[in-house]
Design a protein around this motif. Structure first.
Motif, PDB file in Angstrom:
ATOM      1  N   VAL A   1       0.850  -1.186   0.000  1.00 49.45           N
ATOM      2  CA  VAL A   1       0.000   0.000   0.000  1.00 49.45           C
ATOM      3  C   VAL A   1       0.885   1.234   0.000  1.00 49.45           C
ATOM      4  CG1 VAL A   1      -1.969  -1.066   1.181  1.00 49.45           C
ATOM      5  CG2 VAL A   1      -0.180   0.035   2.527  1.00 49.45           C
ATOM      6  N   GLU A   2       0.336   2.331  -0.477  1.00 49.70           N
ATOM      7  CA  GLU A   2       1.054   3.602  -0.437  1.00 49.70           C
ATOM      8  C   GLU A   2       0.919   4.217   0.947  1.00 49.70           C
ATOM      9  OE1 GLU A   2      -0.118   6.252  -3.547  1.00 49.70           O
ATOM     10  OE2 GLU A   2       0.302   4.804  -5.124  1.00 49.70           O
ATOM     11  N   GLY A   3       1.894   5.033   1.304  1.00 49.27           N
ATOM     12  CA  GLY A   3       1.793   5.817   2.518  1.00 49.27           C
ATOM     13  C   GLY A   3       2.263   5.143   3.797  1.00 49.27           C
ATOM     14  N   ARG A   4       2.858   3.979   3.689  1.00 52.63           N
ATOM     15  CA  ARG A   4       3.405   3.297   4.868  1.00 52.63           C
ATOM     16  C   ARG A   4       4.850   2.918   4.587  1.00 52.63           C
ATOM     17  NH1 ARG A   4       0.020  -1.022   8.117  1.00 52.63           N
ATOM     18  NH2 ARG A   4       1.329  -0.117   9.707  1.00 52.63           N
ATOM     19  N   PRO A   5       5.677   2.890   5.629  1.00 55.00           N
ATOM     20  CA  PRO A   5       7.051   2.426   5.416  1.00 55.00           C
ATOM     21  C   PRO A   5       7.071   0.909   5.240  1.00 55.00           C
ATOM     22  CG  PRO A   5       6.677   2.894   7.736  1.00 55.00           C
ATOM     23  CD  PRO A   5       5.430   3.318   7.002  1.00 55.00           C
ATOM     24  N   LEU A   6       8.062   0.419   4.533  1.00 58.55           N
ATOM     25  CA  LEU A   6       8.266  -1.019   4.379  1.00 58.55           C
ATOM     26  C   LEU A   6       9.212  -1.469   5.488  1.00 58.55           C
ATOM     27  CD1 LEU A   6       7.930  -3.695   2.899  1.00 58.55           C
ATOM     28  CD2 LEU A   6       9.807  -2.991   1.375  1.00 58.55           C
ATOM     29  N   ILE A   7       8.669  -2.249   6.424  1.00 59.68           N
ATOM     30  CA  ILE A   7       9.458  -2.733   7.551  1.00 59.68           C
ATOM     31  C   ILE A   7       9.534  -4.246   7.461  1.00 59.68           C
ATOM     32  CG2 ILE A   7       9.636  -2.871  10.068  1.00 59.68           C
ATOM     33  CD1 ILE A   7       7.954  -0.252  10.125  1.00 59.68           C
ATOM     34  N   LEU A   8      10.757  -4.758   7.398  1.00 59.47           N
ATOM     35  CA  LEU A   8      10.992  -6.202   7.325  1.00 59.47           C
ATOM     36  C   LEU A   8      12.143  -6.561   8.253  1.00 59.47           C
ATOM     37  CD1 LEU A   8      10.733  -6.713   3.463  1.00 59.47           C
ATOM     38  CD2 LEU A   8       9.022  -7.347   5.188  1.00 59.47           C
ATOM     39  N   GLY A   9      11.921  -7.520   9.113  1.00 63.71           N
ATOM     40  CA  GLY A   9      12.975  -7.932  10.038  1.00 63.71           C
ATOM     41  C   GLY A   9      13.439  -6.812  10.940  1.00 63.71           C
ATOM     42  N   GLY A  10      12.525  -5.909  11.289  1.00 59.87           N
ATOM     43  CA  GLY A  10      12.861  -4.798  12.162  1.00 59.87           C
ATOM     44  C   GLY A  10      13.600  -3.657  11.478  1.00 59.87           C
ATOM     45  N   GLN A  11      13.752  -3.726  10.170  1.00 60.21           N
ATOM     46  CA  GLN A  11      14.475  -2.698   9.414  1.00 60.21           C
ATOM     47  C   GLN A  11      13.532  -1.966   8.472  1.00 60.21           C
ATOM     48  OE1 GLN A  11      17.938  -2.082   9.908  1.00 60.21           O
ATOM     49  NE2 GLN A  11      17.299  -3.351  11.636  1.00 60.21           N
ATOM     50  N   THR A  12      13.686  -0.671   8.366  1.00 63.83           N
ATOM     51  CA  THR A  12      12.929   0.097   7.372  1.00 63.83           C
ATOM     52  C   THR A  12      13.697   0.019   6.059  1.00 63.83           C
ATOM     53  OG1 THR A  12      12.061   1.560   9.076  1.00 63.83           O
ATOM     54  CG2 THR A  12      11.942   2.342   6.797  1.00 63.83           C
ATOM     55  N   ILE A  13      13.031  -0.536   5.058  1.00 63.80           N
ATOM     56  CA  ILE A  13      13.637  -0.775   3.749  1.00 63.80           C
ATOM     57  C   ILE A  13      13.145   0.307   2.784  1.00 63.80           C
ATOM     58  CG2 ILE A  13      13.921  -2.452   1.879  1.00 63.80           C
ATOM     59  CD1 ILE A  13      14.865  -3.539   4.639  1.00 63.80           C
ATOM     60  N   PRO A  14      14.040   1.036   2.129  1.00 64.86           N
ATOM     61  CA  PRO A  14      13.593   2.057   1.173  1.00 64.86           C
ATOM     62  C   PRO A  14      12.779   1.422   0.039  1.00 64.86           C
ATOM     63  CG  PRO A  14      15.943   2.299   1.650  1.00 64.86           C
ATOM     64  CD  PRO A  14      15.502   1.000   2.253  1.00 64.86           C
ATOM     65  N   HIS A  15      11.565   1.914  -0.149  1.00 64.09           N
ATOM     66  CA  HIS A  15      10.696   1.419  -1.223  1.00 64.09           C
ATOM     67  C   HIS A  15       9.548   2.404  -1.404  1.00 64.09           C
ATOM     68  CE1 HIS A  15       9.263  -1.458  -4.080  1.00 64.09           C
ATOM     69  NE2 HIS A  15       8.159  -1.743  -3.416  1.00 64.09           N
ATOM     70  N   THR A  16       8.900   2.322  -2.531  1.00 68.23           N
ATOM     71  CA  THR A  16       7.791   3.223  -2.829  1.00 68.23           C
ATOM     72  C   THR A  16       6.533   2.887  -2.047  1.00 68.23           C
ATOM     73  OG1 THR A  16       7.113   1.823  -4.678  1.00 68.23           O
ATOM     74  CG2 THR A  16       8.616   3.653  -5.178  1.00 68.23           C
ATOM     75  N   HIS A  17       6.420   1.660  -1.551  1.00 68.57           N
ATOM     76  CA  HIS A  17       5.238   1.207  -0.832  1.00 68.57           C
ATOM     77  C   HIS A  17       5.638   0.480   0.449  1.00 68.57           C
ATOM     78  CE1 HIS A  17       3.638   1.797  -4.868  1.00 68.57           C
ATOM     79  NE2 HIS A  17       2.424   1.797  -4.338  1.00 68.57           N
ATOM     80  N   GLY A  18       4.705   0.459   1.393  1.00 67.27           N
ATOM     81  CA  GLY A  18       4.853  -0.343   2.592  1.00 67.27           C
ATOM     82  C   GLY A  18       3.839  -1.470   2.547  1.00 67.27           C
ATOM     83  N   LEU A  19       3.637  -2.124   3.673  1.00 71.20           N
ATOM     84  CA  LEU A  19       2.712  -3.254   3.730  1.00 71.20           C
ATOM     85  C   LEU A  19       1.480  -2.898   4.544  1.00 71.20           C
ATOM     86  CD1 LEU A  19       5.316  -6.099   4.280  1.00 71.20           C
ATOM     87  CD2 LEU A  19       4.113  -5.510   2.159  1.00 71.20           C
TER      88      LEU A  19
END
Length: 158
Positions: A14-32
């Motif tokens: 989805v747009e407007g959320r950070p992408l967080i995986l394994g406790g890390q914020t991953i640079p990306h255009t979308h989050g989950l």
């Protein structure tokens, strides 16, 4: 006694959320999308750990109907799962995670994810495996609509 659990999680982008995986914020255009921070890696590991202890699942312990878990830090949920299994005389000794997504590429972020997960689990980074693969363009993952994560946890106890 050795016990093994398997966990799975998937979320759509989805747009407007950070992408967080394994406790890390991953640079990306979308989050989950998700009730918590939607860290699919932490969610799959939480289910694997709880499953190995026959202690239910993430939805039982942290239901998305409970406002306490709105935007919750999934690494805190993972640490709580370790406390649940510790109360049953078990401890996590090794985990293995596979993240399935087309993009972003996770290779540069895997060392930090391993370190973050190891800290939450009380393990060394050598006892935490994180891998990433694609779905070869097939299905919702292949179309870039979301991701899936699989995890295996090994616990030991008396």
């Amino acid at each position: 006694m050795i016990r093994t659990g398997i966990g799975y999680d998937s979320h759509r982008f989805v747009e407007g959320r950070p992408l967080i995986l394994g406790g890390q914020t991953i640079p990306h255009t979308h989050g989950l999308a998700g009730h918590s921070d939607a860290d699919a890696v932490a969610h799959a590991l939480t289910d694997a750990i709880l499953g190995a202890a026959a202690a239910g699942d993430i939805g039982m312990h942290f239901p998305d109907t409970d406002p306490r878990w709105k935007d919750a830090d999934s690494m805190a949920l993972l640490r709580s799962a370790c406390e649940v299994v510790a109360a049953r005389g078990l401890r996590v000794v090794q985990v293995d995670v596979t993240v399935i997504l087309e993009r972003p590429r996770l290779g540069p972020h895997i060392p930090a994810m391993r370190t973050s997960l190891a800290a939450a689990l009380g393990l060394s980074a050598d006892e935490v495996s994180v891998k990433a693969t694609t779905n070869e363009g097939m299905g919702f993952i292949g179309r870039g609509e979301g991701i899936a994560t699989m995890a295996v946890a090994t616990l030991e106890g008396n």
